[in-house]
Design an enzyme around this catalytic site. Sequence first.
Site, mmCIF file in Angstrom:
data_model
loop_
_atom_site.group_PDB
_atom_site.id
_atom_site.type_symbol
_atom_site.label_atom_id
_atom_site.label_comp_id
_atom_site.label_asym_id
_atom_site.label_seq_id
_atom_site.Cartn_x
_atom_site.Cartn_y
_atom_site.Cartn_z
ATOM 1 N N HIS A 165 0.856 -1.192 0.000
ATOM 2 C CA HIS A 165 0.000 0.000 0.000
ATOM 3 C C HIS A 165 0.893 1.244 0.000
ATOM 4 C CE1 HIS A 165 -2.754 3.105 1.311
ATOM 5 N NE2 HIS A 165 -3.713 2.312 0.836
ATOM 6 N N GLU A 187 -3.979 2.204 -7.450
ATOM 7 C CA GLU A 187 -4.341 3.330 -6.589
ATOM 8 C C GLU A 187 -3.404 4.506 -6.853
ATOM 9 O OE1 GLU A 187 -6.464 1.914 -2.822
ATOM 10 O OE2 GLU A 187 -4.343 1.733 -2.406
HETATM 11 P P1 PGA Z 1 -9.411 6.278 0.460
HETATM 12 O O1 PGA Z 1 -8.161 5.313 0.581
HETATM 13 O O2 PGA Z 1 -10.577 5.457 -0.020
HETATM 14 O O3 PGA Z 1 -9.603 6.808 1.833
HETATM 15 O O4 PGA Z 1 -9.025 7.358 -0.533
HETATM 16 C C1 PGA Z 1 -7.935 4.330 -0.368
HETATM 17 C C2 PGA Z 1 -6.748 3.505 0.022
HETATM 18 O O5 PGA Z 1 -5.787 4.051 0.570
HETATM 19 O O6 PGA Z 1 -6.743 2.275 -0.192
#
Ligand code: PGA
Length: 252
Positions: A95, A165
């Site tokens: 992540h 992401e």
């Molecule tokens: P968020 O985070 O939905 O709060 O933008 C997504 C993530 O970090 O997986």
Amino acid sequence: MGAMSKKLVIGNWKLHPDSFEEAERIIKTLSKVKVPSVSFVVCPPAVYLSRLSKGKKGFLFGVQDVFYESAGAYTGEYSATMAKSVGAQFAIVGHSERRALGETNTTVSKKALAAIKGRLTAVVCVGEKERDTHGHYLSYLKAQLDESLEGISKHYADKLVIAYEPLWAIGEKAIHAVSPRDLHEMVLFVRKVLHDSFGKRALSIPILYGGSVDSENAVPLLKEGMANGLLIGRESVKADHFAKIIRSVGSV
Ligand code: PGA
């Protein structure tokens, strides 16, 4: 993961909520959510997992990280086998918030492999920091994907999930989620990079989108964006919001 007919929605609670009791309240609400076309997973702080998962057959849990060694003198860490033994079936690895703490692609690939060997599904996160007009973010993403999946043989493809992401779309400071149209391009791009390494098995690897997902944009991100699921931060700790997103995904 195999079949892609089902959408996969993963909630990453990060460092929330403050107490086990609150965590249990959220799970209680989510336990009532039954949408046959959606598999959803909750990744709570690992310290809650053992108690939270007790007696919750059929409810999917994951961890937000996992260490790459299976045992030894590694203070503070836990292994995939340990996570599995307290109810995890998934492990998020790489992540961006962990990468920001110093995790490299090499570390991520070791963690992904350890997760898979420990019989967890590895959810490998990738995403560019920023966009540029020359398309450098695409080569950045390709290198990140290739290096983060280094050493994972194609026989493990069914234990792999990719979460795209983009950093600029994650968390409180995010400008906004990616547009469904741009997401579609990125899903195709990620699929192509995966195909180069995994051949036709790449077709069965779910590609999720994460970053500022809410109940408004969830459906367009899946429908037009063509993602196979979502990785949700903030909105996954609010039981009603997360339930609403899961139900709306069921209509896709
Ligand atoms: P968020 O985070 O939905 O709060 O933008 C997504 C993530 O970090 O997986």
